[in-house]
Write an enzyme that holds these catalytic residues in place. Structure first.
Site, PDB file in Angstrom:
ATOM      1  N   THR A 160       0.856  -1.190   0.000  1.00  0.00           N
ATOM      2  CA  THR A 160       0.000   0.000   0.000  1.00  0.00           C
ATOM      3  C   THR A 160       0.891   1.240   0.000  1.00  0.00           C
ATOM      4  O   THR A 160       1.589   1.512   0.985  1.00  0.00           O
ATOM      5  CB  THR A 160      -0.903   0.034   1.249  1.00  0.00           C
ATOM      6  OG1 THR A 160      -1.648  -1.181   1.314  1.00  0.00           O
ATOM      7  CG2 THR A 160      -1.852   1.220   1.185  1.00  0.00           C
ATOM      8  N   LYS A 203      -7.148   1.874  -2.909  1.00  0.00           N
ATOM      9  CA  LYS A 203      -6.765   1.254  -1.631  1.00  0.00           C
ATOM     10  C   LYS A 203      -6.778   2.289  -0.495  1.00  0.00           C
ATOM     11  O   LYS A 203      -7.255   2.024   0.609  1.00  0.00           O
ATOM     12  CB  LYS A 203      -5.370   0.634  -1.792  1.00  0.00           C
ATOM     13  CG  LYS A 203      -4.755   0.119  -0.510  1.00  0.00           C
ATOM     14  CD  LYS A 203      -5.550  -1.005   0.098  1.00  0.00           C
ATOM     15  CE  LYS A 203      -4.979  -1.392   1.455  1.00  0.00           C
ATOM     16  NZ  LYS A 203      -5.909  -2.220   2.233  1.00  0.00           N
TER      17      LYS A 203
HETATM   18  N1  LIG Z   1      -1.438  -6.385   7.569  1.00  0.00           N
HETATM   19  C1  LIG Z   1      -2.521  -6.115   6.874  1.00  0.00           C
HETATM   20  O1  LIG Z   1      -3.648  -6.403   7.315  1.00  0.00           O
HETATM   21  C2  LIG Z   1      -2.455  -5.465   5.547  1.00  0.00           C
HETATM   22  C3  LIG Z   1      -1.336  -4.784   5.105  1.00  0.00           C
HETATM   23  N2  LIG Z   1      -1.343  -4.202   3.865  1.00  0.00           N
HETATM   24  C4  LIG Z   1      -0.159  -3.501   3.367  1.00  0.00           C
HETATM   25  O2  LIG Z   1       0.783  -4.516   3.003  1.00  0.00           O
HETATM   26  C5  LIG Z   1       2.102  -4.052   3.228  1.00  0.00           C
HETATM   27  C6  LIG Z   1       2.812  -5.006   4.173  1.00  0.00           C
HETATM   28  O3  LIG Z   1       2.090  -5.002   5.397  1.00  0.00           O
HETATM   29  P1  LIG Z   1       2.405  -6.049   6.555  1.00  0.00           P
HETATM   30  O4  LIG Z   1       2.808  -7.345   5.980  1.00  0.00           O
HETATM   31  O5  LIG Z   1       1.237  -5.989   7.476  1.00  0.00           O
HETATM   32  O6  LIG Z   1       3.642  -5.326   7.260  1.00  0.00           O
HETATM   33  P2  LIG Z   1       4.848  -5.930   8.084  1.00  0.00           P
HETATM   34  O7  LIG Z   1       5.348  -4.841   8.942  1.00  0.00           O
HETATM   35  O8  LIG Z   1       4.461  -7.216   8.724  1.00  0.00           O
HETATM   36  O9  LIG Z   1       5.936  -6.259   6.940  1.00  0.00           O
HETATM   37  C7  LIG Z   1       6.614  -5.233   6.286  1.00  0.00           C
HETATM   38  C8  LIG Z   1       7.602  -5.827   5.290  1.00  0.00           C
HETATM   39  O10 LIG Z   1       8.331  -4.742   4.667  1.00  0.00           O
HETATM   40  C9  LIG Z   1       9.731  -4.990   4.832  1.00  0.00           C
HETATM   41  N3  LIG Z   1      10.466  -3.733   4.875  1.00  0.00           N
HETATM   42  C10 LIG Z   1      10.234  -2.661   5.665  1.00  0.00           C
HETATM   43  N4  LIG Z   1      11.104  -1.675   5.397  1.00  0.00           N
HETATM   44  C11 LIG Z   1      11.933  -2.148   4.438  1.00  0.00           C
HETATM   45  C12 LIG Z   1      13.037  -1.600   3.740  1.00  0.00           C
HETATM   46  N5  LIG Z   1      13.473  -0.348   3.965  1.00  0.00           N
HETATM   47  N6  LIG Z   1      13.640  -2.358   2.822  1.00  0.00           N
HETATM   48  C13 LIG Z   1      13.199  -3.623   2.565  1.00  0.00           C
HETATM   49  N7  LIG Z   1      12.156  -4.202   3.184  1.00  0.00           N
HETATM   50  C14 LIG Z   1      11.536  -3.468   4.104  1.00  0.00           C
HETATM   51  C15 LIG Z   1       9.838  -5.771   6.111  1.00  0.00           C
HETATM   52  O11 LIG Z   1      11.100  -6.393   6.201  1.00  0.00           O
HETATM   53  P3  LIG Z   1      11.704  -6.833   7.635  1.00  0.00           P
HETATM   54  O12 LIG Z   1      11.107  -8.170   7.925  1.00  0.00           O
HETATM   55  O13 LIG Z   1      13.168  -6.858   7.417  1.00  0.00           O
HETATM   56  O14 LIG Z   1      11.288  -5.770   8.626  1.00  0.00           O
HETATM   57  C16 LIG Z   1       8.666  -6.727   5.944  1.00  0.00           C
HETATM   58  O15 LIG Z   1       8.999  -7.760   5.050  1.00  0.00           O
HETATM   59  C17 LIG Z   1       1.960  -2.621   3.773  1.00  0.00           C
HETATM   60  O16 LIG Z   1       2.074  -1.728   2.705  1.00  0.00           O
HETATM   61  C18 LIG Z   1       0.559  -2.611   4.366  1.00  0.00           C
HETATM   62  O17 LIG Z   1       0.004  -1.321   4.418  1.00  0.00           O
HETATM   63  C19 LIG Z   1      -2.406  -4.310   3.005  1.00  0.00           C
HETATM   64  C20 LIG Z   1      -3.524  -4.985   3.383  1.00  0.00           C
HETATM   65  C21 LIG Z   1      -3.651  -5.576   4.694  1.00  0.00           C
HETATM   66  O1  LIG Z   2      -4.568  -2.435   4.597  1.00  0.00           O
HETATM   67  C1  LIG Z   2      -5.096  -3.208   5.404  1.00  0.00           C
HETATM   68  C2  LIG Z   2      -6.485  -3.552   5.290  1.00  0.00           C
HETATM   69  C3  LIG Z   2      -6.984  -4.482   6.336  1.00  0.00           C
HETATM   70  C4  LIG Z   2      -8.340  -4.993   5.947  1.00  0.00           C
HETATM   71  O2  LIG Z   2      -8.807  -4.738   4.823  1.00  0.00           O
HETATM   72  O3  LIG Z   2      -8.938  -5.679   6.800  1.00  0.00           O
END
Ligand SMILES: NC(=O)C1=CN([C@@H]2O[C@H](COP(=O)(O)OP(=O)(O)OC[C@H]3O[C@@H](n4cnc5c(N)ncnc54)[C@H](OP(=O)(O)O)[C@@H]3O)[C@@H](O)[C@H]2O)C=CC1
Ligand SMILES: O=CCCC(=O)O
Length: 290
Positions: A94, A169
């Site tokens: 996102t 989104k």
């Molecule tokens: N969780 C949710 O319910 C939802 C999340 N999203 C979106 O999906 C994306 C991921 O979310 P989510 O999985 O929850 O987040 P997390 O915090 O669990 O994971 C983030 C990921 O990004 C990586 N990362 C962060 N900074 C860097 C960097 N500078 N360079 C390389 N890798 C990096 C992390 O690596 P490391 O492990 O090394 O920290 C990790 O793999 C976001 O954009 C979020 O807004 C969308 C829908 C739902």
């Molecule tokens: O970006 C996160 C969304 C979480 C959700 O749709 O429940």
């Protein structure tokens, strides 16, 4: 079909495992290498850098925390750009439309193909392949990767030019963040005015504002339990990006602005890594009013 997968956080891990379960070959990379171990047990291969993953795989998906991470993985040394010529990159993080457009334009200029495809739905829908995919960009690439989207999601939308997926989104999430704050205030008001908040959940569920989020988060919020499915710091990032979109389009968003302040307050209380429903805790500060 073989996919690269960059970013194994809450969402990326679930999505990559899903692809593996459905017979796709997956080569993974994560900044914190130890997070790759579990996926190797599921049959994934590991790439040393984003560049090596892109070199190996025709299609690479990214699921990264925010705009700065999305840009870093593409533009930094050993990043996606180094081997993008002739390859396809699908960013499901996102981010805002400007970030997505910058990535798209640079990839296309280097002979690659780009699709943005952020998702609606959280940890459980990601595990169950029930995400809603909001794609935009290269339509031919969208058609090619539909077999993977069909595994990851229950429905995919193609929204036209790059930026439209990001905007859709952010609009969805700004509504969600505002709703979460209204819900949290209602639960607190019920409790403080002597009502049983559990009964409030039953009442809400039978009426016109019944929804999946109230149903899922209500019971855990009443137990002060905020195990992260969607981390609060990510929701606040989305509020910030959506408010910037509001600025650009001269849309007055007082409700979202107030919700953003509540999420910022929660972050300042050290709640950023908990689920976004932990914004509920901001209403529990000591009351000196009476
Ligand atoms: N969780 C949710 O319910 C939802 C999340 N999203 C979106 O999906 C994306 C991921 O979310 P989510 O999985 O929850 O987040 P997390 O915090 O669990 O994971 C983030 C990921 O990004 C990586 N990362 C962060 N900074 C860097 C960097 N500078 N360079 C390389 N890798 C990096 C992390 O690596 P490391 O492990 O090394 O920290 C990790 O793999 C976001 O954009 C979020 O807004 C969308 C829908 C739902
Ligand atoms: O970006 C996160 C969304 C979480 C959700 O749709 O429940």
């Amino acid at each position: 079909m073989e996919f690269g997968f960059l970013g194994l956080g809450i969402m990326g891990k679930a999505m990559a495992i899903n692809l593996l379960r459905h017979g796709f070959k997956v080569t993974i990379w994560n900044r914190t290498l130890s997070k790759c171990d579990e996926l190797v047990q599921h049959g994934a291969s590991v790439g040393e850098t984003p560049a090596t993953v892109v070199k190996k795989c025709k299609y690479t998906i990214a699921m990264l925390s925010d705009p700065s991470a999305a840009l870093s993985v593409v533009f930094d040394k050993d990043g996606v750009l180094e081997h993008i010529n002739g390859k396809c990159y699908i960013d499901m993080s996102t981010v805002d439309a400007d970030t997505s457009s910058k990535i798209s334009e640079t990839i296309k200029a280097k002979g690659g193909y780009f699709l943005e495809a952020p998702v609606s739905g959280s940890k459980k829908p990601a595990e169950d392949g029930q995400l809603i995919i909001l794609a935009a960009g290269d339509k031919a690439l969208y058609d090619e990767v539909l077999p993977a989207f069909d595994v990851l999601g229950k429905k995919s939308f193609f929204l036209g030019e790059v930026g439209n997926g990001a905007k859709m989104k952010l609009v969805v999430n700004v509504i969600m963040g505002s709703m979460m704050n209204a819900f949290s205030e209602g639960l607190t008001l019920a409790e403080r005015s002597g009502l049983n908040p559990g009964t409030l959940l039953d009442v809400l569920d039978l009426g016109a504002i019944s929804n999946g989020m109230f149903k899922l988060k209500g019971p855990t919020m009443l137990q002060n339990s905020y195990s992260p499915a969607f981390p609060l710091k990510r929701q606040q990032k989305d509020m910030r990006l959506a408010l910037a979109l509001g600025d650009e389009n001269a849309v007055s968003m007082p409700v979202a602005a107030a919700a953003n302040e509540a999420f910022k307050k929660a972050r300042s209380m050290g709640l950023g890594d908990l689920d976004f429903s932990a914004v509920h805790e901001t209403l529990k500060a000591p009351d000196h009013s009476s």
